[in-house]
Write a protein that holds these residues in place. Structure first.
Motif, mmCIF file in Angstrom:
data_model
loop_
_atom_site.group_PDB
_atom_site.id
_atom_site.type_symbol
_atom_site.label_atom_id
_atom_site.label_comp_id
_atom_site.label_asym_id
_atom_site.label_seq_id
_atom_site.Cartn_x
_atom_site.Cartn_y
_atom_site.Cartn_z
ATOM 1 N N ASP A 265 35.850 -104.598 -10.728
ATOM 2 C CA ASP A 265 35.253 -103.482 -10.005
ATOM 3 C C ASP A 265 36.135 -103.179 -8.791
ATOM 4 O O ASP A 265 37.095 -103.906 -8.503
ATOM 5 C CB ASP A 265 33.806 -103.758 -9.613
ATOM 6 C CG ASP A 265 33.631 -104.957 -8.684
ATOM 7 O OD1 ASP A 265 34.508 -105.204 -7.837
ATOM 8 O OD2 ASP A 265 32.603 -105.652 -8.806
ATOM 9 N N ALA A 266 35.826 -102.101 -8.075
ATOM 10 C CA ALA A 266 36.685 -101.674 -6.972
ATOM 11 C C ALA A 266 36.817 -102.754 -5.909
ATOM 12 O O ALA A 266 37.911 -102.999 -5.380
ATOM 13 C CB ALA A 266 36.144 -100.390 -6.355
ATOM 14 N N ILE B 227 45.885 -96.834 -4.610
ATOM 15 C CA ILE B 227 44.621 -97.518 -4.333
ATOM 16 C C ILE B 227 44.233 -97.482 -2.859
ATOM 17 O O ILE B 227 43.118 -97.872 -2.510
ATOM 18 C CB ILE B 227 44.663 -98.978 -4.815
ATOM 19 C CG1 ILE B 227 45.760 -99.772 -4.088
ATOM 20 C CG2 ILE B 227 44.857 -99.033 -6.320
ATOM 21 C CD1 ILE B 227 45.721 -101.269 -4.380
ATOM 22 N N GLY B 228 45.127 -97.035 -1.986
ATOM 23 C CA GLY B 228 44.794 -97.038 -0.568
ATOM 24 C C GLY B 228 45.837 -96.312 0.255
ATOM 25 O O GLY B 228 46.757 -95.674 -0.275
ATOM 26 N N SER B 229 45.689 -96.440 1.584
ATOM 27 C CA SER B 229 46.624 -95.788 2.494
ATOM 28 C C SER B 229 46.759 -96.618 3.761
ATOM 29 O O SER B 229 45.862 -97.376 4.132
ATOM 30 C CB SER B 229 46.142 -94.368 2.846
ATOM 31 O OG SER B 229 44.844 -94.408 3.418
ATOM 32 N N ASP C 268 43.167 -93.445 -7.209
ATOM 33 C CA ASP C 268 43.244 -94.159 -8.481
ATOM 34 C C ASP C 268 42.550 -95.516 -8.440
ATOM 35 O O ASP C 268 42.684 -96.301 -9.379
ATOM 36 C CB ASP C 268 44.710 -94.357 -8.887
ATOM 37 C CG ASP C 268 45.459 -93.048 -9.021
ATOM 38 O OD1 ASP C 268 44.873 -92.106 -9.585
ATOM 39 O OD2 ASP C 268 46.606 -92.964 -8.554
ATOM 40 N N LEU C 269 41.802 -95.801 -7.383
ATOM 41 C CA LEU C 269 41.157 -97.104 -7.268
ATOM 42 C C LEU C 269 40.201 -97.350 -8.431
ATOM 43 O O LEU C 269 40.194 -98.435 -9.027
ATOM 44 C CB LEU C 269 40.418 -97.212 -5.935
ATOM 45 C CG LEU C 269 39.719 -98.545 -5.648
ATOM 46 C CD1 LEU C 269 40.713 -99.703 -5.670
ATOM 47 C CD2 LEU C 269 39.000 -98.492 -4.292
ATOM 48 N N GLY D 260 50.321 -98.220 -3.537
ATOM 49 C CA GLY D 260 50.146 -98.094 -4.971
ATOM 50 C C GLY D 260 50.500 -99.340 -5.753
ATOM 51 O O GLY D 260 51.020 -100.323 -5.219
ATOM 52 N N LEU D 261 50.209 -99.256 -7.053
ATOM 53 C CA LEU D 261 50.518 -100.315 -8.017
ATOM 54 C C LEU D 261 51.202 -99.691 -9.227
ATOM 55 O O LEU D 261 50.853 -98.580 -9.632
ATOM 56 C CB LEU D 261 49.231 -101.014 -8.486
ATOM 57 C CG LEU D 261 48.390 -101.753 -7.444
ATOM 58 C CD1 LEU D 261 47.023 -102.063 -8.017
ATOM 59 C CD2 LEU D 261 49.098 -103.027 -6.994
#
Length: 204
Positions: A101-102, A173-175, A90-91, A153-154
């Motif tokens: 931007d990312a 958005i990440g791991s 979902d980034l 996440g957010l």
């Protein structure tokens, strides 16, 4: 703020969301004979022995009557560094929702420490607040049936890390490979209310 009875050994303090952190810190440092202090989104639960419940309530009324000290800052608390690979599905969506931007999303997520506000949802899951306000994005309209453990996440102004595989509706958005909950560790939870998290971007 209100004090409500909660069984024979606890009291529930209702307060505004922006008061929770300062109230939690004040109670932890108060010297009251409390066995537990549990913050949530709009409440703080205090537990004690039944024999001292009345005395604790009197002390709590005095605490609430006085101005609360400022909430702790990262410099005054424990900061846990967590490495994150910003590869979440979902980034790009978060970037579109925020107008960034990312790379700017990553910079915003890592730019300031996040405060561990309270725990919930699953053992080891911590709701983190106080990050960059631009990252306040809604939950997914349709939750995923499975989110991998370690997903970062957010949602709704919070950031969080899934401690185990489970359904979930946060924007991923990440791991990370950090272990959020380990029953053999003391304490089992890596993140505790009042502590801080500093996210660091890594390649792997």
């Amino acid at each position: 703020m209100r004090i409500l009875p909660c069984g024979q050994t606890a009291l529930l303090l209702e307060c505004a969301p922006e008061q929770v952190a300062a109230l939690h810190a004040a109670l932890v440092a108060s010297g009251l004979p409390l066995t537990d202090v549990v913050p949530a989104a709009r409440t703080v639960l205090v537990r004690c022995d039944a024999a001292v419940l009345g005395a604790v309530r009197e002390h709590l009324e005095a605490v609430l009557a006085a101005p609360l000290p400022p909430a702790p800052t990262p410099a005054a608390g424990t900061v846990v560094t967590i490495d994150v690979r910003y590869d979440g599905p979902d980034l790009a969506r978060v970037a579109a929702l925020t107008g960034l931007d990312a790379g700017q999303v990553v910079a915003a997520h890592t730019g300031t420490p996040w405060r561990v506000a309270f725990g919930g949802f699953a053992p080891g899951f911590a709701y983190l607040d106080g990050g960059d306000a631009r990252l306040a994005v809604p939950r997914l309209e349709t939750p995923r049936t499975e989110v991998p453990a370690g997903s970062v996440g957010l949602a709704d102004g919070f950031s969080g890390i899934y401690p185990r595989s489970s359904p979930g509706g946060w924007q991923l958005i990440g791991s990370t490979t950090a272990i959020l909950w380990d029953a053999g560790r003391e304490p089992p939870a890596l993140l505790r209310p009042g502590w801080w998290v500093q996210f660091v971007a890594v390649d792997r």
